[in-house]
Design an enzyme around this catalytic site. Sequence first.
Site, short mmCIF file in Angstrom:
data_model
loop_
_atom_site.label_atom_id
_atom_site.label_comp_id
_atom_site.label_asym_id
_atom_site.label_seq_id
_atom_site.Cartn_x
_atom_site.Cartn_y
_atom_site.Cartn_z
N LEU A 97 0.81 -1.24 0.00
CA LEU A 97 0.00 0.00 0.00
C LEU A 97 0.83 1.27 0.00
O LEU A 97 0.48 2.27 0.63
CB LEU A 97 -0.95 0.01 1.20
CG LEU A 97 -2.01 -1.09 1.23
CD1 LEU A 97 -2.79 -1.02 2.54
CD2 LEU A 97 -2.96 -0.95 0.06
N CYS A 102 -6.08 -6.50 1.83
CA CYS A 102 -4.67 -6.46 1.42
C CYS A 102 -3.87 -7.43 2.26
O CYS A 102 -3.84 -7.30 3.49
CB CYS A 102 -4.09 -5.06 1.55
SG CYS A 102 -2.34 -5.02 1.13
N GLY A 156 -2.81 -13.03 -11.32
CA GLY A 156 -2.56 -13.59 -12.65
C GLY A 156 -3.43 -14.81 -12.91
O GLY A 156 -4.21 -15.24 -12.04
N GLY A 202 -6.45 -6.74 -13.92
CA GLY A 202 -5.32 -6.28 -13.12
C GLY A 202 -3.99 -6.61 -13.75
O GLY A 202 -3.49 -5.92 -14.63
#
Lengths: 258, 303
Positions: free
Chosen positions: B73, B130, B217, B265
């Site tokens: 972050l 996160c 991914g 992403g």
Amino acid sequence: MKKYVLDLKVTSTTRPHERYVLLKLTHENPLPEMLPGQFAELKVDGSPSTFLRRPISINYIDRERNEVWFLIQMVGDGTRKLAELKPGDRLNVVMPLGNSFTVPEVKSERVLLVGGGVGTAPMLYLGKTLVDAGIKPTFLLGARSAKDLLEIDLFQELGDVYLTTEDGSAGEQGFVTQHSILTQQKFDRIATCGPKPMMMAVAKFARNSGITCEVSLENTMACGVGACLCCVENTKEGHVCVCKEGPVFNIDRLLWQI
Amino acid sequence: MADLSVNIAGMQMKNPVMTASGTFGYGLEYADFINLEDIGGIIVKGTTLKPREGNPYPRMVETASGMLNCVGLQNKGVDYFCENIYPQIKDIQTNMIVNVSGSCPEDYAECAARINELERIPAIELNISCPNVKQGGMAFGVTPEGAYSVVKAVREAYKKTLIVKLSPNVTSVVDIARSVVDAGADALSLINTLMGMAIDIEKRRPILSIATGGLSGPAVKPVALRMVWQVAKAVQVPVIGLGGIMNADDAIEFLLAGASAIQIGTANFIDPTVTVKVAQGINDYLERHGCKSVSEIIGALED
């Protein structure tokens, strides 16, 4: 500088060394403006273990032939796959990326370009750019052995070339920072690219000698455009992206213990 | 041309393609490659109340069909965002959405309240997932109670569309999803990265600076798809699907599983133009199947 995604066409591929491939690529349209020290992200197809693009420095721009050159060391499956390209093949490339080495405005500046191993690659285009700007560069290039010194004839066309090898098979034996040229001649500026221990030794010499010094970093990166924040280097301004704010850094920005 | 527009809890989007936080910067980084206004929404980098330096390098390692990251972050804080970034992005004619993170419910709420004042930001995506920060982040997202508390606090401070991003690193993502909806979430996005690890066997050390990182991914796509399918069946609010989408076919799988929109992403790193190709590919699929609108395929799995 505007960045492009281009399908370049391979014009030639040569193996100047068992571990290196030199790819020359062209495009139907004139290649974009590119600065010395900038790099490209090369897409690798057909390698099951390679997911991300490979960041490769720009070795040379031949404007007459509208070619960009990449001198690639085969390290893993991705770079080995790139070495299998044949003339006529297409290679998807994102470029130009990153900042660049400084080209001094004062033509009398004495500039030393220090390259080690595959780190000599960006020094060729930097040398050409300096010559075009009216500055005669001096090259100090190091490698393990004579056979690992690449494109020496091209460097010699641009300026004086001094060599070191670890085994003494070419130039002076030892590391670049041990070469006698460093004590015999005075320089105003050093640009260097190579293994990090070598660049740190060059940076230490430059700092102790009061010489402006820029280094080119190669932190592991993903996006190449400053979006993912993976490739950061810790600097006096905090973490900055090597891919966007680098790869070239003045050593005074870095926190290297030298 | 089929109608690609979707509506996520009051936020109208020209197409269901969004970019995932942390993979697209502030959008500006990709403006050379695509027309940003051709995508439905851009979720900008995770923003916190105070600046964060993030984790030390190395932060990334490539894996089979994916990558691990532990960026942690890194951002310059919400004040910097409001003063320096917002003026640069506010006129981009797409949904600019801010991903908000924090280390306690009060920080999340204060950060969200600041973003609430920004006229051209129609939504926030609350990051309670996160995996790369010690305090906050995923700590809130792994229990229904923790997730409820932070979403409740933000709901009181934030009046526009509130999207909550869920972690896959849980026993039951459906339980978390229900709890977050009960606390007032307008929409859900999932999945964040899967916690993973890689080791340098020569040095006998973890490769990443904090040992673990988040896997993204195509390696994570089947897991993401399964979770989106489960959650979309369980909640009444729109679900935004993400996790390993590389092309239009992947995106259509998520839409069929029940996602009202999708995020791209990691694929942006391989092809900076992938977002517009996916939007085009969804259109081609709809035309090929005689669908007038993308809404016809959302959750449209055959029995």
